[in-house]
Design an enzyme around this catalytic site. Structure first.
Site, mmCIF file in Angstrom:
data_model
loop_
_atom_site.group_PDB
_atom_site.id
_atom_site.type_symbol
_atom_site.label_atom_id
_atom_site.label_comp_id
_atom_site.label_asym_id
_atom_site.label_seq_id
_atom_site.Cartn_x
_atom_site.Cartn_y
_atom_site.Cartn_z
ATOM 1 N N GLY A 37 6.689 75.149 53.498
ATOM 2 C CA GLY A 37 5.493 74.116 54.481
ATOM 3 C C GLY A 37 5.088 73.188 53.327
ATOM 4 N N GLY A 94 1.031 79.272 53.764
ATOM 5 C CA GLY A 94 -0.414 78.432 53.458
ATOM 6 C C GLY A 94 -1.429 78.922 52.397
ATOM 7 C CB SER A 98 2.717 80.219 49.102
ATOM 8 O OG SER A 98 1.766 80.283 50.023
ATOM 9 C CD GLU A 126 1.411 77.221 60.640
ATOM 10 O OE1 GLU A 126 2.015 76.462 60.966
ATOM 11 O OE2 GLU A 126 1.522 77.765 59.368
ATOM 12 C CG HIS A 164 6.018 78.631 62.052
ATOM 13 N ND1 HIS A 164 4.724 78.874 61.554
ATOM 14 C CD2 HIS A 164 6.588 78.358 60.733
ATOM 15 C CE1 HIS A 164 4.408 78.643 60.368
ATOM 16 N NE2 HIS A 164 5.397 78.309 59.768
ATOM 17 C CD GLU A 208 8.025 80.947 57.381
ATOM 18 O OE1 GLU A 208 8.253 80.147 56.382
ATOM 19 O OE2 GLU A 208 7.589 80.610 58.317
ATOM 20 C CG ASN A 228 7.175 74.046 59.232
ATOM 21 O OD1 ASN A 228 6.894 73.090 59.937
ATOM 22 N ND2 ASN A 228 6.432 75.142 59.373
ATOM 23 C CD1 TRP A 229 7.971 67.906 56.327
ATOM 24 C CD2 TRP A 229 7.904 65.966 57.464
ATOM 25 N NE1 TRP A 229 8.695 67.118 55.713
ATOM 26 C CE2 TRP A 229 8.828 65.991 56.434
ATOM 27 C CE3 TRP A 229 7.707 65.083 58.371
ATOM 28 C CZ2 TRP A 229 9.360 64.528 56.083
ATOM 29 C CZ3 TRP A 229 8.297 63.725 58.127
ATOM 30 C CH2 TRP A 229 9.116 63.719 56.917
ATOM 31 C CE LYS A 230 3.054 75.073 57.522
ATOM 32 N NZ LYS A 230 2.266 76.268 57.413
HETATM 33 C C1 PEP Z 1 5.775 77.630 56.579
HETATM 34 O O1 PEP Z 1 4.982 76.582 57.418
HETATM 35 O O2 PEP Z 1 6.640 77.915 57.206
HETATM 36 C C2 PEP Z 1 5.291 77.811 55.209
HETATM 37 C C3 PEP Z 1 6.054 78.663 54.669
HETATM 38 O O3 PEP Z 1 4.315 77.332 54.715
HETATM 39 P P1 PEP Z 1 3.724 77.254 53.344
HETATM 40 O O4 PEP Z 1 4.959 76.973 52.597
HETATM 41 O O5 PEP Z 1 2.775 76.036 53.109
HETATM 42 O O6 PEP Z 1 3.346 78.587 53.073
#
Ligand code: PEP
Length: 250
Positions: free
Chosen positions: A234, A173, A213, A97, A95, A167, A10-12
């Site tokens: 992410g 993050g 993470s 976010e 998601h 998640e 997931n590049w966000k």
């Molecule tokens: C995500 O954005 O779905 C995510 C899990 O981010 P990260 O791996 O950076 O925690």
């Protein structure tokens, strides 16, 4: 039958179109693998160049969001038909976010899930608890509610093809990955919930990812769990580490 693992980045809101192409060129040889579905979910503006850059590779391009209407006066939104026409197969829905910053609710998530299936897009449906919810011991109840609403009016056949990303919000993050036991416990509870809504066959078919993470060092143990069928990644999906994550069992 064993479920095929699915590891998605997931590049966000990262990577301009030219950076996207460069990153795919770098990662292409590193994420080559036959027994895993490898998906890069990229910002809308990167979708077309990313699909071009990923041509003739095992990388599939996904979207990070879409709207639940077909077309019309929804300035700034992307329709499912636009995604399909561009060559997209997967779309992240709900998601945390999007829920936090863009007011998405379980109900809008459900509308998007239904619309994705209408267009043969595979939704990667996100769920996850806050730290407070975990500390208060309501994690499983909360996740079950998210799942039940997300799958309202979804058929068993559609559900079998869906992907769920568990998640925990406190792990996204933050560098604070859930323990293998925590992740497996919730992913199993999600599968049990799907069995309750549908049946054992649907529960056995649906793929459930862990996200939060994930790193090259945590991936092998997480992805070896009975109910964890890969990850939604992410930060580490923007680095060469993603190659190690995809090759977690080598
Ligand atoms: C995500 O954005 O779905 C995510 C899990 O981010 P990260 O791996 O950076 O925690």
């Amino acid at each position: 039958m064993a479920r095929r693992k699915i590891i998605a980045g997931n590049w966000k809101m990262n990577m301009t179109p030219s950076q996207a192409v460069a990153l795919i060129e770098t990662l292409k040889p590193l994420v080559k693998k036959d027994d895993v579905d490898v998906v890069f979910c990229v910002p809308a503006i990167d979708i077309i160049p990313a699909i071009e850059a990923a041509k003739d590779t095992n990388i599939q391009i996904g979207a990070e969001n879409m709207y639940f209407e077909e077309k019309g006066a929804y300035t700034g939104e992307i329709s499912p038909e636009m995604l399909v026409d561009a060559g997209v197969k997967y779309v992240i829905i709900g998601h945390s976010e999007r829920r936090e910053y863009f007011a998405e609710t379980d109900e809008t998530v459900n509308k998007k899930v239904l619309k994705a299936f209408e267009h043969d897009l595979t939704p990667i449906i996100c769920c996850g608890e806050t730290l407070t919810q975990r500390e208060q011991g309501v994690t499983i109840d909360f996740i079950r509610q998210q799942i039940k609403i997300a799958f309202l009016n979804v058929t068993a056949q559609q559900a079998a093809d869906a992907v769920i990303a568990y998640e925990p919000i406190w792990a996204i993050g933050t560098g604070k990955v859930a323990t293998t036991e925590q992740a497996q416990e919730v992913c199993k509870a999600i599968r049990d919930c799907i069995a309750e809504i549908y049946d054992e066959a649907t529960a056995a078919a649906i793929r459930i990812q862990y996200g939060g993470s994930v790193s090259a060092s945590s991936a092998p143990e997480l992805f070896a769990q009975a109910d964890i069928d890969g990850g939604l990644v992410g930060g580490a999906s923007l680095k060469k580490d993603f190659g190690q994550i995809v090759n977690y069992n080598k």
